[in-house]
Design a protein around this motif. Sequence first.
Motif, PDB file in Angstrom:
ATOM      1  N   ASP A   1       0.821  -1.213   0.000  1.00 42.29           N
ATOM      2  CA  ASP A   1       0.000   0.000   0.000  1.00 42.29           C
ATOM      3  C   ASP A   1       0.853   1.261   0.000  1.00 42.29           C
ATOM      4  O   ASP A   1       0.438   2.304   0.498  1.00 42.29           O
ATOM      5  CB  ASP A   1      -0.933  -0.010   1.210  1.00 42.29           C
ATOM      6  CG  ASP A   1      -2.151   0.882   1.017  1.00 42.29           C
ATOM      7  OD1 ASP A   1      -2.342   1.388  -0.112  1.00 42.29           O
ATOM      8  OD2 ASP A   1      -2.890   1.098   1.993  1.00 42.29           O
ATOM      9  N   GLY A   2       2.057   1.175  -0.575  1.00 41.22           N
ATOM     10  CA  GLY A   2       2.959   2.319  -0.576  1.00 41.22           C
ATOM     11  C   GLY A   2       2.517   3.463  -1.465  1.00 41.22           C
ATOM     12  O   GLY A   2       3.057   4.567  -1.363  1.00 41.22           O
ATOM     13  N   ASN A   3       1.532   3.232  -2.336  1.00 43.78           N
ATOM     14  CA  ASN A   3       0.994   4.332  -3.135  1.00 43.78           C
ATOM     15  C   ASN A   3      -0.123   5.061  -2.400  1.00 43.78           C
ATOM     16  O   ASN A   3      -0.703   6.010  -2.935  1.00 43.78           O
ATOM     17  CB  ASN A   3       0.494   3.821  -4.487  1.00 43.78           C
ATOM     18  CG  ASN A   3      -0.674   2.861  -4.352  1.00 43.78           C
ATOM     19  OD1 ASN A   3      -0.779   2.140  -3.360  1.00 43.78           O
ATOM     20  ND2 ASN A   3      -1.546   2.824  -5.333  1.00 43.78           N
ATOM     21  N   SER A   4      -0.397   4.653  -1.165  1.00 44.99           N
ATOM     22  CA  SER A   4      -1.365   5.351  -0.329  1.00 44.99           C
ATOM     23  C   SER A   4      -0.654   5.985   0.864  1.00 44.99           C
ATOM     24  O   SER A   4      -0.872   7.161   1.176  1.00 44.99           O
ATOM     25  CB  SER A   4      -2.441   4.375   0.147  1.00 44.99           C
ATOM     26  OG  SER A   4      -3.522   5.047   0.729  1.00 44.99           O
ATOM     27  N   LEU A   5       0.210   5.198   1.514  1.00 49.36           N
ATOM     28  CA  LEU A   5       1.090   5.721   2.561  1.00 49.36           C
ATOM     29  C   LEU A   5       2.374   4.904   2.554  1.00 49.36           C
ATOM     30  O   LEU A   5       2.349   3.699   2.814  1.00 49.36           O
ATOM     31  CB  LEU A   5       0.436   5.637   3.944  1.00 49.36           C
ATOM     32  CG  LEU A   5       1.327   6.110   5.100  1.00 49.36           C
ATOM     33  CD1 LEU A   5       1.631   7.608   4.997  1.00 49.36           C
ATOM     34  CD2 LEU A   5       0.704   5.779   6.453  1.00 49.36           C
ATOM     35  N   GLY A   6       3.482   5.561   2.247  1.00 44.86           N
ATOM     36  CA  GLY A   6       4.767   4.877   2.252  1.00 44.86           C
ATOM     37  C   GLY A   6       5.212   4.537   3.667  1.00 44.86           C
ATOM     38  O   GLY A   6       4.775   5.133   4.645  1.00 44.86           O
ATOM     39  N   LEU A   7       6.098   3.547   3.758  1.00 41.41           N
ATOM     40  CA  LEU A   7       6.584   3.098   5.060  1.00 41.41           C
ATOM     41  C   LEU A   7       7.634   4.043   5.637  1.00 41.41           C
ATOM     42  O   LEU A   7       8.294   4.789   4.917  1.00 41.41           O
ATOM     43  CB  LEU A   7       7.184   1.700   4.934  1.00 41.41           C
ATOM     44  CG  LEU A   7       6.195   0.550   4.670  1.00 41.41           C
ATOM     45  CD1 LEU A   7       6.955  -0.763   4.528  1.00 41.41           C
ATOM     46  CD2 LEU A   7       5.161   0.450   5.790  1.00 41.41           C
ATOM     47  N   LEU A   8       7.796   3.947   6.955  1.00 38.64           N
ATOM     48  CA  LEU A   8       8.820   4.719   7.653  1.00 38.64           C
ATOM     49  C   LEU A   8      10.194   4.105   7.404  1.00 38.64           C
ATOM     50  O   LEU A   8      10.372   2.892   7.513  1.00 38.64           O
ATOM     51  CB  LEU A   8       8.527   4.730   9.151  1.00 38.64           C
ATOM     52  CG  LEU A   8       9.595   5.357  10.066  1.00 38.64           C
ATOM     53  CD1 LEU A   8       9.746   6.841   9.786  1.00 38.64           C
ATOM     54  CD2 LEU A   8       9.262   5.099  11.532  1.00 38.64           C
ATOM     55  N   SER A   9      11.153   4.940   7.081  1.00 41.53           N
ATOM     56  CA  SER A   9      12.542   4.494   6.958  1.00 41.53           C
ATOM     57  C   SER A   9      13.332   4.955   8.178  1.00 41.53           C
ATOM     58  O   SER A   9      12.934   5.876   8.895  1.00 41.53           O
ATOM     59  CB  SER A   9      13.177   5.065   5.692  1.00 41.53           C
ATOM     60  OG  SER A   9      13.333   6.473   5.795  1.00 41.53           O
ATOM     61  N   LYS A  10      14.459   4.310   8.394  1.00 41.63           N
ATOM     62  CA  LYS A  10      15.319   4.684   9.515  1.00 41.63           C
ATOM     63  C   LYS A  10      15.878   6.093   9.325  1.00 41.63           C
ATOM     64  O   LYS A  10      16.060   6.839  10.290  1.00 41.63           O
ATOM     65  CB  LYS A  10      16.444   3.659   9.655  1.00 41.63           C
ATOM     66  CG  LYS A  10      15.932   2.267  10.017  1.00 41.63           C
ATOM     67  CD  LYS A  10      17.003   1.198   9.883  1.00 41.63           C
ATOM     68  CE  LYS A  10      16.406  -0.193  10.104  1.00 41.63           C
ATOM     69  NZ  LYS A  10      17.402  -1.276   9.872  1.00 41.63           N
ATOM     70  N   ARG A  11      16.137   6.462   8.078  1.00 42.96           N
ATOM     71  CA  ARG A  11      16.666   7.807   7.828  1.00 42.96           C
ATOM     72  C   ARG A  11      15.600   8.868   8.069  1.00 42.96           C
ATOM     73  O   ARG A  11      15.897   9.950   8.591  1.00 42.96           O
ATOM     74  CB  ARG A  11      17.201   7.907   6.402  1.00 42.96           C
ATOM     75  CG  ARG A  11      18.438   7.082   6.171  1.00 42.96           C
ATOM     76  CD  ARG A  11      19.191   7.586   4.974  1.00 42.96           C
ATOM     77  NE  ARG A  11      19.732   6.489   4.193  1.00 42.96           N
ATOM     78  CZ  ARG A  11      20.508   6.640   3.132  1.00 42.96           C
ATOM     79  NH1 ARG A  11      20.834   7.859   2.706  1.00 42.96           N
ATOM     80  NH2 ARG A  11      20.949   5.594   2.461  1.00 42.96           N
ATOM     81  N   ALA A  12      14.351   8.567   7.676  1.00 40.84           N
ATOM     82  CA  ALA A  12      13.272   9.525   7.935  1.00 40.84           C
ATOM     83  C   ALA A  12      13.063   9.692   9.427  1.00 40.84           C
ATOM     84  O   ALA A  12      12.837  10.803   9.930  1.00 40.84           O
ATOM     85  CB  ALA A  12      11.984   9.054   7.265  1.00 40.84           C
ATOM     86  N   GLU A  13      13.136   8.583  10.157  1.00 40.91           N
ATOM     87  CA  GLU A  13      13.023   8.649  11.614  1.00 40.91           C
ATOM     88  C   GLU A  13      14.134   9.508  12.204  1.00 40.91           C
ATOM     89  O   GLU A  13      13.894  10.349  13.079  1.00 40.91           O
ATOM     90  CB  GLU A  13      13.088   7.242  12.194  1.00 40.91           C
ATOM     91  CG  GLU A  13      13.017   7.196  13.710  1.00 40.91           C
ATOM     92  CD  GLU A  13      13.191   5.785  14.239  1.00 40.91           C
ATOM     93  OE1 GLU A  13      12.401   5.387  15.120  1.00 40.91           O
ATOM     94  OE2 GLU A  13      14.116   5.073  13.784  1.00 40.91           O
ATOM     95  N   GLN A  14      15.361   9.317  11.708  1.00 44.32           N
ATOM     96  CA  GLN A  14      16.487  10.055  12.241  1.00 44.32           C
ATOM     97  C   GLN A  14      16.381  11.543  11.943  1.00 44.32           C
ATOM     98  O   GLN A  14      16.700  12.385  12.780  1.00 44.32           O
ATOM     99  CB  GLN A  14      17.798   9.503  11.671  1.00 44.32           C
ATOM    100  CG  GLN A  14      19.052  10.154  12.245  1.00 44.32           C
ATOM    101  CD  GLN A  14      19.099  10.123  13.755  1.00 44.32           C
ATOM    102  OE1 GLN A  14      18.867   9.080  14.372  1.00 44.32           O
ATOM    103  NE2 GLN A  14      19.381  11.266  14.373  1.00 44.32           N
TER     104      GLN A  14
END
Length: 425
Positions: A36-49
């Motif tokens: 379902d990444g075209n609706s909401l992409g997953l969290l990445s470690k870099r985005a979290e950081q």
Amino acid sequence: MQRDSTLEYAKKLDEQDALKIYRDEFYLQPNVIYMDGNSLGLLSKRAEQSLLSLLDSWKKYGIDGWTQGEHPWFYFSETLSEMCAPLVGASKEEVIITGSTTSNLHQLIASFYLPRGTRTKILADELNFPSDLYAINSQLSLHGFNPTEHMKLVKSRDGDTLNEEDIVEAMTEDVALIVLPSVLYRSGQILQMKELTKEAHKRNILIGFDLCHSVGSIPHQLDDWDVDFAFWCNYKHLNGGPGAVGGLYVNRKHFGQKPGLAGWFGSDKEKQFDLSIQMTPATDASAYQIGTPNILSAAPLYGSLEMFTEAGIDAIRDKSLKLTDYMTLLIEEELSAYQFKIASPKEHSRRGGHNYLVHEEAARICKALKEYQVIPDFRSPNGIRLAPVALYNSFEDVWRTVQILKKIMKEESYKKFENKREVIA
């Protein structure tokens, strides 16, 4: 692609995948296949950081975070814009990360919808995401026009796709502005933006595109295509997080035109804190900002865009096509007995980053998939969107998804669910 429906072949494709190193960058839940990444992409470690880093700057600097720290907040939107610009084929001055999809569309219509004489209509299409149509409707009403008469909708011939010839035919002398999707949110059809822009400009009509389902999934060349404006969200393929700050593009040929909706963050930064009663707008796309940037909602995008910069949109697109090709092949091989219609275009030039299946039992099939920990996306009235995302999905994910779907259909386990969408589909 080789017509091999074995698990071994899927694993072989994964071994050959140059982007497989990014899978470990994302928080994938054990035994869950996320489609379902075209609706909401997953969290990445870099985005979290990057979110934690911006949060820490608030902790450390307080109000001085606007001008101090690794990423001063006063310039953070422009920092993200420079990172995002290559994904849409624009210069950094033509892009600004700000607002939301709909608020940015309101800003752009308010700026570029200039009805004169008999040119009063806005051309759109009946397959676009309703939020865009709501904004167009609202803007027409604010101008004193009846939306029923002045919003001109291109009809679909098959209920799933649009014919560019029909769009061009609708570009009549009463049209003042055109707003279209780059990729249709249901079927994943790519509209031929270059050709449509050329045809609009032949008729002296400004044209803009909603890139929500294409940005981060396919390459764009907005400058080369001479598109007038565009807008998008950053929480789908760009993995910026729920409610992430959106983005917009304004072709530099329109620089100097006053934005329709003025706000102080659209000011020239050198003069913004003069706090003059008379606004001095920025001289580039930054002028189309309205309110103070939502720093914590924009922060995850920095980490995500780092990966897009490294991987490159061309490599991402190449893998995306291989994933959706492979899924199409497996659906044709494994599910031919179960009345699925693949409504996504097969041609690479016309297909975005997801597959779209139509089935009369779509809502309950999606519920059954979730029971098996495959996360799909239901779209009313009878559509199943499956989006294998290049940065974190594997070919084995695709193989297992289709095998689970086959099991659900063979055992008819979907029948225990009601064929009705949840509150959020």
